[in-house]
Design an enzyme around this catalytic site. Structure first.
Site, mmCIF file in Angstrom:
data_model
loop_
_atom_site.group_PDB
_atom_site.id
_atom_site.type_symbol
_atom_site.label_atom_id
_atom_site.label_comp_id
_atom_site.label_asym_id
_atom_site.label_seq_id
_atom_site.Cartn_x
_atom_site.Cartn_y
_atom_site.Cartn_z
ATOM 1 N N GLU A 23 40.302 29.280 -46.601
ATOM 2 C CA GLU A 23 41.399 30.171 -46.997
ATOM 3 C C GLU A 23 41.973 30.878 -45.767
ATOM 4 O OE1 GLU A 23 38.863 31.970 -50.003
ATOM 5 O OE2 GLU A 23 40.360 31.471 -51.523
ATOM 6 N N GLU A 35 33.424 26.857 -53.814
ATOM 7 C CA GLU A 35 33.040 28.041 -54.600
ATOM 8 C C GLU A 35 32.457 27.706 -55.965
ATOM 9 O OE1 GLU A 35 35.759 27.774 -52.783
ATOM 10 O OE2 GLU A 35 36.269 29.650 -51.779
#
Ligand code: 3H9
Length: 712
Positions: free
Chosen positions: A108, A128
């Site tokens: 990210e 994740e």
């Protein structure tokens, strides 16, 4: 900036180095340091561009997972979104230079940069979901803008990383850099410095049409429901990526944040985070420090080429360790090798490995009929038929032919390692390495510590397990060790339930719905019902008289119903081994139960789950108290990796903690009243329940325990 983020200058390019070992997680201080560095480059007119790079072995492995536990127990919620916007809005272009991994928050962060360059060996991903959460810092919004919706959905919902090469082909990486990454990144930064800096969040060229996207999301949801059964995070990740196609970036991030928080506070996420740290904790043995010398394992031998021996030989070959595979005669050897070749061919056919890899592996498996070359090997794994006399004979031979210092390991699943070791003159070199079937697939390796196993031998096996792609868990030397000792009561209860009025299919379905990979009866049929039958007959003399024992499975074995291998067991199987319930078995069990005077009743799925899972928990608590497992989490890791226990429930001990030990204890007391002595609550469970504690508390308190206790 601070001690976690440093800046240096290479002419007019600033280098921002993240230095938070071991994996540069975005722990408190790191985002602040990066933010301050970005402010600085924007205030310094001499700076043309910046490169962000990780010190040490990796770029950034993601958010600091330890922080999540603090957030869910009331700590402050920390968002990376403002930092990422600041980077993206920087007037000076920012080049992210990736080596090792850019995972989760690391990717990210990278996507908020204006450009990304990478070493060819790097990996990027949004893993994740494996922690029961979804990307929470704009990953589900920026990734589809860079790689397209279909790939972004796949990466966020499945969590598998991709290589830098694949990422470059997708447009996620702008340039691959062979050799010195930093030098290449600085050169790249100089090249782009004068150009307008692209902002990922403003890109729309890969967003797809509503009609195309609807097909992608629907297929992704179907796959997630099938392949990630019962998990909430993959579906949430798909929802979040869908938001990126329907909402402006800011609102998409809000939708993502809401879904992220729901996942973070779920029991599933807490369980999966427990598993993440647990898988690393099992490698830590209190009395065997990291510095314990390990023995080099460059050449091994496996004795016995049956299902287990063949699979174990493949495990070594897959890790490029040459292996001798010994059998007693040509026919057995040919059969064993044939099976290995077939397994490799299937893997090639399914695209899991290349033909070249399969050929290389087969090339380093050397079939032998004698012990002649055993004097050269560093380790032997014995995988002969499960019988003490035979094992002792083999170990006597190994003691004669192997060089001093070679590790002599047994793949026994139940037998006493010390007794096996007594057949040698070097019990310090003897250890149990209990692989799980199929050995080349299952990740668990129970490493059984004999009373005299040396610390070097244990440390070597623990380290070797990682090289073999396994999770090694050290256990004590009790009957069945940890996994199979617990599996006994679990399957016992499953049979009792059938004898009391349920049936194989209902029992299996309840446990599959709970999340187990397979139900206990189907597992028995797969492994061969005769295996347990033989062991039960061998140990019958150890059972206390007058205690209820299940009988149905023994009777099925007496009828030659051994499971899949005879196409009949608890189920009937067709030639493709597809099961159907067998009315004959159902009628027979009814008849046998009536003859035994067992009252019949309707049994709910909830009772099936409680009886079977709490049987695991109760036995696990005994094992823990007796010191045959180091920690409750070790038991959890064994069950998840060796027995198909659902990772999102954290393992049996964590599941019991989640249910509340007082509740579990009371239910076990009910079973004790109804079903007798087999259900006597484990003293440790009683103690923890009555003092309002958990198995996790037990682990914390016993962390200082010096050594795993062994059977006297
Ligand atoms: C996330 O990023 C959410 C975002 O969307 C942001 C939301 C706001 N944090 O595995 P290893 C420790 S979620 C803390 O043995 P390897 C690990 O416990 C995160 N600690 O090494 C171990 O500690 P110890 C998404 C971490 O070389 C040590 O580092 N990212 C973290 O075999 C060495 O680890 C992931 O899920 C972390 N993020 O493998 C990536 N990562 O030595 C998770 C590692 O005390 N990490 N540690 O036992 C990995 O996949 C592997 O660790 C990695 C290295 C491949 C990086």
């Amino acid at each position: 900036m601070n001690n976690l983020v440093k800046i240096t200058k290479d002419n007019d390019v600033v280098i921002i180095t993240i230095d938070n070992p071991p994996v540069n997680a975005l722990s408190p201080g790191v985002p602040e340091g990066i933010g301050a560095a970005i402010d600085e480059i924007n205030h310094d007119p001499t700076v043309k561009a910046a490169v962000v790079i990780g010190a040490g072995r990796t770029f950034v492995a993601g958010a600091d997972i330890k922080e999540f536990g603090k957030m869910t127990s009331g700590g402050p919620r920390r968002s990376l979104l403002p930092l990422l916007l600041k980077i993206e809005d920087s007037a000076k272009p920012v080049v992210m230079a990736i080596h090792g991994q850019a995972f989760g928050g690391g990717l990210e962060l990278a996507m908020a940069g204006h450009y990304r360059v990478a070493s060819p060996s790097a990996q990027v991903g949004q893993p994740e979901v494996k922690l029961g959460i979804i990307p929470g810092a704009g990953g589900t919004q920026r990734l589809p803008r860079l790689v397209g919706v279909a790939k972004a959905v796949e990466m966020c919902a499945e969590g598998k990383p991709i290589s830098a090469r694949d990422a470059a082909a997708l447009g996620l990486i702008d340039r691959l850099i062979d050799g010195d990454l930093l030098a290449g990144a600085v050169t790249f930064a100089c090249e782009i410095a004068a150009k307008p800096a692209p902002k990922t969040r403003e890109r729309a060229d890969k967003q797809g049409t509503a009609a195309e996207n609807a097909v992608i999301f629907s297929a992704a949801r179907d796959t997630a429901r099938k392949k990630q059964r019962g998990l909430i995070a993959p579906l949430a990740a798909i929802d979040a990526v869908e938001a990126s196609t329907k909402l402006p970036f800011d609102q998409g991030c809000e939708a993502e944040a809401k879904l992220f928080t729901e996942c973070l506070f779920s029991d599933q996420s807490k369980a999966l985070i427990h598993v993440f740290f647990g898988e690393r904790k099992v490698a830590k043995i209190p009395d065997i420090p990291k510095e314990t010398p390990v023995l080099p394992i460059n050449r091994v031998a496996v004795v016995g080429s049956g299902t287990m021996g063949g699979g174990i030989a493949m495990v070594f070959a897959n890790a490029s360790i040459p292996v001798l595979l010994k059998e007693v005669d040509e026919a057995a050897l040919e059969q064993g090798l044939g099976k290995i070749k077939k397994n490799y061919a299937t893997s090639v056919q399914r695209g899991r490995i290349t033909q070249t890899f399969a050929d290389e592996c087969l090339h380093i498996i050397t079939p032998v009929l004698s012990y002649d070359a055993f004097s050269d090997v560093d380790m032997v794994v014995e995988a002969v038929f499960e019988g003490m006399a035979l094992k002792k004979a083999v170990f006597g031979d190994l003691d004669r032919v192997c060089r001093k210092g070679a590790i002599l390991a047994s793949n026994t699943s139940t037998l006493d390692i010390d007794e096996i070791a007594s057949a040698t003159s070097r019990p310090e070199s003897v250890i149990g390495t209990h692989f799980f079937s199929p050995a080349n697939v299952m990740r668990l390796l129970e490493i059984v510590r004999g009373t005299k196993s040396s610390k070097e031998v244990i440390a070597t096996c623990m380290q070797l397990s990682k090289k073999l792609g396994k999770i090694g868990v050290l256990v004590g030397n009790c009957r069945g060790f940890v996994g199979n000792r617990m599996f006994g009561p679990y399957r016992r209860e499953a049979q009792f339930l059938i004898e009391e009025g349920s049936d194989a299919q209902s029992v299996d379905q309840a446990l599959v719905d709970f999340g187990n990979a397979m139900g206990p009866m189907a597992t028995g049929d797969l492994a061969g019902l005769d295996v347990g039958w033989r062991i039960r007959k061998e140990y019958r003399h150890l059972e206390k008289p007058g205690i209820r024992q299940p009988f149905a499975e023994d009777r099925l074995c007496e009828m030659g119903r051994y499971g899949q291998k005879t196409l009949r067991g608890w189920y009937l199987y067709d030639e493709n081994r597809r099961p159907t319930p067998d009315p004959e078995v159902i009628a027979l069990v009814r008849q046998w139960s009536a003859e035994a005077g067992i009252p019949q009743r309707q049994i709910s799925s909830a009772e099936i789950v409680d009886r079977c899972i709490y049987a695991l928990v109760n036995e696990g608590a005994r094992i823990l108290e007796e010191g045959y497992a180091l920690r409750a989490v070790d038991i959890d890791i064994i069950y998840i990796n060796g027995y198909g226990f659902p990772a999102h429930r954290g393992g049996p001990m964590w599941y019991a903690d989640t249910m509340g030990l007082q509740k579990v204890y009371e239910r076990i007391c009910d079973f004790h009243r109804q079903h007798g002595e087999l259900w006597a609550p484990a003293p440790l469970l009683k103690r923890l329940a009555q003092s309002g504690k958990t198995f996790a508390d037990f682990d914390k308190e016993s962390q200082a325990a010096p050594e795993i206790a062994l059977r006297a």
